[in-house]
Design a protein around this motif. Sequence first.
Motif, PDB file in Angstrom:
ATOM      1  N   HIS A  72      79.654  88.155 -48.079  1.00 42.29           N
ATOM      2  CA  HIS A  72      78.623  87.368 -48.751  1.00 42.29           C
ATOM      3  C   HIS A  72      77.326  88.159 -48.623  1.00 42.29           C
ATOM      4  N   LYS A  73      76.548  88.185 -49.682  1.00 49.13           N
ATOM      5  CA  LYS A  73      75.320  88.991 -49.710  1.00 49.13           C
ATOM      6  C   LYS A  73      74.251  88.245 -50.492  1.00 49.13           C
ATOM      7  N   TRP A  74      73.021  88.411 -50.084  1.00 53.80           N
ATOM      8  CA  TRP A  74      71.904  88.018 -50.934  1.00 53.80           C
ATOM      9  C   TRP A  74      71.939  88.951 -52.149  1.00 53.80           C
TER      10      TRP A  74
ATOM     11  N   LEU B   2      76.046 104.250 -40.116  1.00 52.23           N
ATOM     12  CA  LEU B   2      76.395 103.296 -39.056  1.00 52.23           C
ATOM     13  C   LEU B   2      75.980 101.914 -39.505  1.00 52.23           C
ATOM     14  N   GLU B   3      76.934 100.973 -39.498  1.00 48.15           N
ATOM     15  CA  GLU B   3      76.559  99.584 -39.793  1.00 48.15           C
ATOM     16  C   GLU B   3      76.809  98.713 -38.567  1.00 48.15           C
ATOM     17  N   ILE B   4      75.763  97.995 -38.160  1.00 44.20           N
ATOM     18  CA  ILE B   4      75.887  97.018 -37.072  1.00 44.20           C
ATOM     19  C   ILE B   4      76.299  95.704 -37.725  1.00 44.20           C
ATOM     20  N   GLY B   5      77.469  95.189 -37.391  1.00 45.59           N
ATOM     21  CA  GLY B   5      77.973  93.945 -37.981  1.00 45.59           C
ATOM     22  C   GLY B   5      79.065  94.244 -38.995  1.00 45.59           C
ATOM     23  N   VAL B   6      80.327  94.008 -38.576  1.00 42.20           N
ATOM     24  CA  VAL B   6      81.490  94.301 -39.426  1.00 42.20           C
ATOM     25  C   VAL B   6      82.031  93.027 -40.070  1.00 42.20           C
ATOM     26  N   ASP B   7      82.132  91.977 -39.284  1.00 44.29           N
ATOM     27  CA  ASP B   7      82.656  90.685 -39.711  1.00 44.29           C
ATOM     28  C   ASP B   7      84.027  90.834 -40.368  1.00 44.29           C
ATOM     29  N   ARG B   8      84.151  90.618 -41.677  1.00 42.72           N
ATOM     30  CA  ARG B   8      85.473  90.694 -42.318  1.00 42.72           C
ATOM     31  C   ARG B   8      85.712  92.049 -42.972  1.00 42.72           C
TER      32      ARG B   8
ATOM     33  N   GLY C 207      84.137  93.670 -45.265  1.00 47.86           N
ATOM     34  CA  GLY C 207      83.791  93.889 -46.674  1.00 47.86           C
ATOM     35  C   GLY C 207      82.796  95.013 -46.882  1.00 47.86           C
ATOM     36  N   SER C 208      81.729  95.045 -46.060  1.00 45.10           N
ATOM     37  CA  SER C 208      80.710  96.062 -46.332  1.00 45.10           C
ATOM     38  C   SER C 208      81.167  97.462 -45.914  1.00 45.10           C
ATOM     39  N   LEU C 209      82.127  97.557 -44.963  1.00 47.82           N
ATOM     40  CA  LEU C 209      82.640  98.894 -44.625  1.00 47.82           C
ATOM     41  C   LEU C 209      83.301  99.513 -45.852  1.00 47.82           C
TER      42      LEU C 209
ATOM     43  N   ILE D  99      80.135  98.650 -36.024  1.00 43.43           N
ATOM     44  CA  ILE D  99      80.251  98.110 -34.666  1.00 43.43           C
ATOM     45  C   ILE D  99      80.098  96.593 -34.717  1.00 43.43           C
ATOM     46  N   ASP D 100      80.775  95.931 -33.804  1.00 46.12           N
ATOM     47  CA  ASP D 100      80.745  94.458 -33.778  1.00 46.12           C
ATOM     48  C   ASP D 100      81.157  94.001 -32.380  1.00 46.12           C
ATOM     49  N   ILE D 101      80.812  92.766 -32.033  1.00 50.59           N
ATOM     50  CA  ILE D 101      81.254  92.231 -30.732  1.00 50.59           C
ATOM     51  C   ILE D 101      82.633  91.579 -30.832  1.00 50.59           C
ATOM     52  N   LYS D 102      83.138  91.382 -32.054  1.00 53.53           N
ATOM     53  CA  LYS D 102      84.424  90.674 -32.202  1.00 53.53           C
ATOM     54  C   LYS D 102      85.571  91.686 -32.145  1.00 53.53           C
ATOM     55  N   GLN D 103      86.451  91.488 -31.169  1.00 54.88           N
ATOM     56  CA  GLN D 103      87.586  92.407 -30.984  1.00 54.88           C
ATOM     57  C   GLN D 103      88.418  92.544 -32.256  1.00 54.88           C
TER      58      GLN D 103
ATOM     59  N   GLY E 236      81.362  96.474 -29.309  1.00 57.74           N
ATOM     60  CA  GLY E 236      80.297  96.434 -28.305  1.00 57.74           C
ATOM     61  C   GLY E 236      79.105  95.707 -28.899  1.00 57.74           C
ATOM     62  N   SER E 237      78.090  95.494 -28.054  1.00 59.61           N
ATOM     63  CA  SER E 237      76.940  94.713 -28.519  1.00 59.61           C
ATOM     64  C   SER E 237      75.762  95.609 -28.893  1.00 59.61           C
ATOM     65  N   GLN E 238      75.085  95.195 -29.943  1.00 58.35           N
ATOM     66  CA  GLN E 238      73.952  95.963 -30.441  1.00 58.35           C
ATOM     67  C   GLN E 238      72.755  95.939 -29.493  1.00 58.35           C
ATOM     68  N   ASP E 239      72.795  95.068 -28.484  1.00 65.88           N
ATOM     69  CA  ASP E 239      71.679  95.086 -27.527  1.00 65.88           C
ATOM     70  C   ASP E 239      72.047  95.843 -26.262  1.00 65.88           C
TER      71      ASP E 239
ATOM     72  N   ASP F 104      71.310  97.570 -39.920  1.00 63.30           N
ATOM     73  CA  ASP F 104      71.479  96.498 -38.943  1.00 63.30           C
ATOM     74  C   ASP F 104      71.726  95.187 -39.674  1.00 63.30           C
ATOM     75  N   ASP F 105      73.016  94.782 -39.709  1.00 59.05           N
ATOM     76  CA  ASP F 105      73.412  93.497 -40.279  1.00 59.05           C
ATOM     77  C   ASP F 105      74.225  92.747 -39.221  1.00 59.05           C
ATOM     78  N   GLY F 106      73.719  92.772 -37.969  1.00 57.99           N
ATOM     79  CA  GLY F 106      74.472  92.217 -36.857  1.00 57.99           C
ATOM     80  C   GLY F 106      74.099  90.792 -36.523  1.00 57.99           C
ATOM     81  N   SER F 107      73.631  90.583 -35.305  1.00 61.00           N
ATOM     82  CA  SER F 107      73.373  89.216 -34.825  1.00 61.00           C
ATOM     83  C   SER F 107      72.149  88.582 -35.483  1.00 61.00           C
ATOM     84  N   HIS F 108      71.226  89.411 -35.995  1.00 65.04           N
ATOM     85  CA  HIS F 108      69.956  88.942 -36.563  1.00 65.04           C
ATOM     86  C   HIS F 108      69.072  88.260 -35.513  1.00 65.04           C
TER      87      HIS F 108
HETATM   88  C1  LIG Z   1      76.555  89.066 -41.251  1.00 65.98           C
HETATM   89  S1  LIG Z   1      77.973  89.535 -40.389  1.00 65.98           S
HETATM   90  C2  LIG Z   1      78.226  91.207 -40.927  1.00 65.98           C
HETATM   91  C3  LIG Z   1      78.648  91.262 -42.363  1.00 65.98           C
HETATM   92  C4  LIG Z   1      79.044  92.604 -42.856  1.00 65.98           C
HETATM   93  N1  LIG Z   1      78.045  93.612 -42.604  1.00 65.98           N
HETATM   94  C5  LIG Z   1      79.269  92.488 -44.364  1.00 65.98           C
HETATM   95  O1  LIG Z   1      78.281  92.591 -45.124  1.00 65.98           O
HETATM   96  O2  LIG Z   1      80.419  92.306 -44.750  1.00 65.98           O
HETATM   97  C6  LIG Z   1      77.348  89.740 -38.771  1.00 65.98           C
HETATM   98  C7  LIG Z   1      78.317  90.306 -37.757  1.00 65.98           C
HETATM   99  O3  LIG Z   1      77.549  90.688 -36.617  1.00 65.98           O
HETATM  100  C8  LIG Z   1      78.343  90.494 -35.479  1.00 65.98           C
HETATM  101  N2  LIG Z   1      77.513  90.413 -34.288  1.00 65.98           N
HETATM  102  C9  LIG Z   1      76.936  89.309 -33.731  1.00 65.98           C
HETATM  103  N3  LIG Z   1      76.285  89.622 -32.603  1.00 65.98           N
HETATM  104  C10 LIG Z   1      76.445  90.967 -32.436  1.00 65.98           C
HETATM  105  C11 LIG Z   1      75.993  91.875 -31.445  1.00 65.98           C
HETATM  106  N4  LIG Z   1      75.281  91.469 -30.394  1.00 65.98           N
HETATM  107  N5  LIG Z   1      76.345  93.185 -31.574  1.00 65.98           N
HETATM  108  C12 LIG Z   1      77.098  93.594 -32.640  1.00 65.98           C
HETATM  109  N6  LIG Z   1      77.535  92.768 -33.612  1.00 65.98           N
HETATM  110  C13 LIG Z   1      77.226  91.467 -33.508  1.00 65.98           C
HETATM  111  C14 LIG Z   1      79.101  89.215 -35.769  1.00 65.98           C
HETATM  112  O4  LIG Z   1      80.270  89.147 -34.971  1.00 65.98           O
HETATM  113  C15 LIG Z   1      79.378  89.331 -37.258  1.00 65.98           C
HETATM  114  O5  LIG Z   1      80.657  89.852 -37.488  1.00 65.98           O
END
Ligand SMILES: C[S@@+](CC[C@H](N)C(=O)[O-])C[C@H]1O[C@@H](n2cnc3c(N)ncnc32)[C@H](O)[C@@H]1O
Length: 286
Positions: free
Chosen positions: A72-74, A96-102, A104-106, A122-126, A143-146, A166-170
Amino acid sequence: MLKSLFGLKDAGSKADRRPEEGSIALEPSPISYLSPALLALEEWKWPTPGEIRAQLLGNNCGELWRSIPNGHKWLNYFDYYESLFSSFRGKKPKVLEIGVDRGGSLVLWKRYFGIGSQIVGIDIKQDCLSFDRPSDGIHVRIGSQDDPVFLESIVDEFGPFDIVIDDGSHIVSHQIASFNALFDRGVKVGGIYMVEDLETSYWGQRTGQADLPVTFIDFARAVIDLMHKPYVDQDYGAFLIEQTSGAALEVPYITKIVDQVRFFDSIVAFYRRDRLPPVVEHLFNT
Ligand SMILES: C[S@@+](CC[C@H](N)C(=O)[O-])C[C@H]1O[C@@H](n2cnc3c(N)ncnc32)[C@H](O)[C@@H]1O
């Protein structure tokens, strides 16, 4: 809405344009210097979904994204992505993209940047490891972006990068921690560090993402101030070409390595460059 966001009493008259008591605005808010005409409240109507989607036609990134499930994207982002990233297409960038989720963006970035590009997520979800496809140039690490030690390991393994997204935790503190860990070592000279979904800083305490007294946009504004550090309490005389040769300024390191900060709606991009100290030359006829 304008009032509650920015703490203005009223956009209509100069006398009333004072920050409300207890508002988040600085005293005086820079907004209070805008003219009443520019602050007058207006209706802002959405077009139909069809009209909005039609605007993506012809946008390479937007058309690709619509062909890939799991995202999902704006929709306004696609113009911004083109403006920021199109010059990297076909040039085998490391991204490098922070936040993988499903995932799609990779896939989007791989198709957009093309053969030879290397996309690291990179993402925190295994379970995001299921999107790891080294043979296709897509890599996922958990791993975590922080966590600066984790980010350092990513730079050691894959970096430095042409583009960091950076599209991670926000979470504001996470966005700042990642920038601090990655901007210097993790981004190539000539590269871009981009943070998206900055609207989350404005959603208040409900989501837990605005966890600091500053937004990420405040932080980016501070970087802009530091870009201008050499000029503080100076004038042209200090920068004349005849006088600067062999001399040096003392500036924070960030001043030397950022030469552009671009703001879009909910996105900010920092350009990593090796700047020369500013110099002025006067060319007069007499
Ligand atoms: C908005 S989604 C990413 C969507 C993806 N970039 C896309 O456009 O398809 C945010 C992702 O950030 C991950 N996330 C949350 N906290 C995080 C952290 N501390 N470090 C890395 N990733 C994190 C979430 O698990 C989630 O999968």
